[in-house]
Design a protein around this motif. Sequence first.
Motif, PDB file in Angstrom:
ATOM      1  N   ILE A  63       0.761  -1.276  -0.163  1.00 23.16           N
ATOM      2  CA  ILE A  63       0.091  -0.014  -0.151  1.00 23.16           C
ATOM      3  C   ILE A  63       0.966   1.261  -0.078  1.00 23.16           C
ATOM      4  CG2 ILE A  63      -1.745   1.278   1.211  1.00 23.16           C
ATOM      5  CD1 ILE A  63      -2.705  -1.123   2.566  1.00 23.16           C
TER       6      ILE A  63
ATOM      7  N   ALA B 252     -12.074   3.462   7.181  1.00 24.10           N
ATOM      8  CA  ALA B 252     -10.860   3.096   6.485  1.00 24.10           C
ATOM      9  C   ALA B 252     -10.016   2.406   7.370  1.00 24.10           C
ATOM     10  CB  ALA B 252     -10.209   4.261   5.808  1.00 24.10           C
TER      11      ALA B 252
ATOM     12  N   GLN C  89     -11.112  -1.003   7.726  1.00 22.53           N
ATOM     13  CA  GLN C  89     -10.930  -2.028   6.373  1.00 22.53           C
ATOM     14  C   GLN C  89      -9.440  -2.085   6.308  1.00 22.53           C
ATOM     15  OE1 GLN C  89     -13.101  -3.183   4.417  1.00 22.53           O
ATOM     16  NE2 GLN C  89     -14.789  -2.334   5.493  1.00 22.53           N
ATOM     17  N   LEU C  90      -8.371  -1.339   6.806  1.00 24.81           N
ATOM     18  CA  LEU C  90      -7.115  -1.701   6.665  1.00 24.81           C
ATOM     19  C   LEU C  90      -6.759  -2.867   7.636  1.00 24.81           C
ATOM     20  CD1 LEU C  90      -5.183   1.706   7.339  1.00 24.81           C
ATOM     21  CD2 LEU C  90      -4.808   0.227   5.641  1.00 24.81           C
TER      22      LEU C  90
ATOM     23  N   MET D  45      -3.751   5.151  -1.110  1.00 24.94           N
ATOM     24  CA  MET D  45      -4.554   6.044  -0.387  1.00 24.94           C
ATOM     25  C   MET D  45      -3.871   7.316  -0.314  1.00 24.94           C
ATOM     26  SD  MET D  45      -4.967   3.063   2.673  1.00 24.94           S
ATOM     27  CE  MET D  45      -6.656   3.564   3.242  1.00 24.94           C
TER      28      MET D  45
ATOM     29  N   GLN E  13      -7.009  -4.701  -0.259  1.00 27.26           N
ATOM     30  CA  GLN E  13      -8.160  -4.032  -1.113  1.00 27.26           C
ATOM     31  C   GLN E  13      -7.393  -2.688  -1.331  1.00 27.26           C
ATOM     32  OE1 GLN E  13     -11.819  -1.968   0.964  1.00 27.26           O
ATOM     33  NE2 GLN E  13     -10.955  -3.366   2.590  1.00 27.26           N
ATOM     34  N   PHE E  14      -6.780  -2.035  -0.675  1.00 25.96           N
ATOM     35  CA  PHE E  14      -6.002  -0.712  -0.914  1.00 25.96           C
ATOM     36  C   PHE E  14      -4.893  -0.819  -2.073  1.00 25.96           C
ATOM     37  CE2 PHE E  14      -8.219  -0.477   3.235  1.00 25.96           C
ATOM     38  CZ  PHE E  14      -8.991   0.632   2.934  1.00 25.96           C
ATOM     39  N   ASP E  15      -4.705   0.239  -2.576  1.00 24.71           N
ATOM     40  CA  ASP E  15      -3.387   0.346  -3.524  1.00 24.71           C
ATOM     41  C   ASP E  15      -2.761   1.519  -2.867  1.00 24.71           C
ATOM     42  OD1 ASP E  15      -1.478  -0.525  -5.281  1.00 24.71           O
ATOM     43  OD2 ASP E  15      -2.301   1.161  -6.726  1.00 24.71           O
TER      44      ASP E  15
ATOM     45  N   ARG F 212      -5.619   2.692  -9.104  1.00 29.09           N
ATOM     46  CA  ARG F 212      -6.706   2.641  -7.907  1.00 29.09           C
ATOM     47  C   ARG F 212      -6.741   3.675  -7.003  1.00 29.09           C
ATOM     48  NH1 ARG F 212      -7.769  -1.566  -4.897  1.00 29.09           N
ATOM     49  NH2 ARG F 212      -5.791  -2.451  -5.770  1.00 29.09           N
TER      50      ARG F 212
ATOM     51  N   CYS G  23      -7.837   5.717  -3.182  1.00 27.27           N
ATOM     52  CA  CYS G  23      -9.181   5.784  -2.273  1.00 27.27           C
ATOM     53  C   CYS G  23      -8.800   7.211  -1.511  1.00 27.27           C
ATOM     54  CB  CYS G  23      -8.931   4.437  -1.374  1.00 27.27           C
ATOM     55  SG  CYS G  23     -10.239   4.532   0.017  1.00 27.27           S
TER      56      CYS G  23
ATOM     57  N   ILE H 299       0.466   5.124   1.259  1.00 34.21           N
ATOM     58  CA  ILE H 299      -0.508   6.158   1.713  1.00 34.21           C
ATOM     59  C   ILE H 299       0.199   7.490   1.367  1.00 34.21           C
ATOM     60  CG2 ILE H 299      -1.260   7.029   3.872  1.00 34.21           C
ATOM     61  CD1 ILE H 299      -1.442   4.288   5.087  1.00 34.21           C
TER      62      ILE H 299
END
Length: 359
Positions: A129, A225, A228-229, A239, A235-237, A185, A187, A131
């Motif tokens: 991920i 978030a 979900q983390l 953020m 699911q995250f790429d 992607r 978010c 961030i």
Amino acid sequence: MSKNILILPGDGIGPEIMAEAVKVLELLKAEGEALNWSFGLLGGAAVDAEGHPYPQSTQTAARAADAILMGAVGGPKYDDLPRELRPERGILGIRKDLALFANLRPALAYEALAAASSFKPEIIAGLDILILRELTGDIYFGQPRGRRTNADGEDEGFDTMHYARSEIERIGHVAFQAAQKRSKRLCSVDKENVLDTSRLWREVMIGLSSQYPDVELTHMYVDNAAMQLVKRPKQFDVMVTGNIFGDILSDEASMLGGSIGMLPSASLDVNNKGLYEPIHGSAPDIMGQNKANPLATVLSVAMMFKYSFDRPDVSGRIEAAVKAVLQAGHRTGDIAMPGEQVIGTREMGAAFLAAMTGG
Ligand code: IPM
Ligand code: MG
């Protein structure tokens, strides 16, 4: 042209981990890279020597440098100082002074360390991920702020959450462009159901998205978030979020992979001049004991080559050597499982250098 690096070891374990990173610079220089570096003071070390956490001498050197490599600041010794003199003000001061608005915090799960994570392997295997945290605005710097006595004679503390459209736009562009280079992607994390700042944030992100039709933009409330983390992090790429939400979520995300001792970060201005630092703190409890993991600082050097010096070849080589060292079973205390042999800061630095030179 030779690159000028300002090194700010800071406090606690900062000087020890930085000593290992300097050996990496020495190796690269000996191989022919045009590098120069000098040392400066930041945080508690600067308060001790010059009476200010971000003194004039450091300001001058930082403005002139091509990139800055920082260790960590802070320690119990400085806890009772007035707020303007605390080591943290040194970091906040240099971020603001150099307009380092884009903070990149990767959260990776290294395969060799899967067992050191408190998460099940299938939740985090292959996790990668990025961030993007806005770093020079928000409630960290908003005015007015302070302490006062209210009409009822009661003490109050207050801060102001604040974002201007242009501040959101510039971090938004960095985020969309980062997503373009990855899985496309993005978010965006906010608290649009409650905060006006977040309503503007979301509006601006949606507005920018028309310039990046190849990127899929989604939105998530910060509380969700956070959940979900830990529930389904893969699911995250990329953020993107504001300063305070990013502070909290990036600490949370750093634990997914098992150790905060493995994660570097970059803070960039509009020209990709940057300050590079490990995500972890100054760990005063283990300072001077040859226990700290130097790899996050070494990986900060890798990020410096990638983002400020445009040398993905060097950063790739450093990252590969880190993986090789882990694969070979070298472990500092923070990434060791019970029963595994633990080595010290200097030994980990030496193992890394050997891996860099094919040893
Ligand atoms: C970070 C730290 C800093 C922050 C502190 C030390 C001021 O927590 O870099 O995440 O809150 O930004
Ligand atoms: Mg933080």
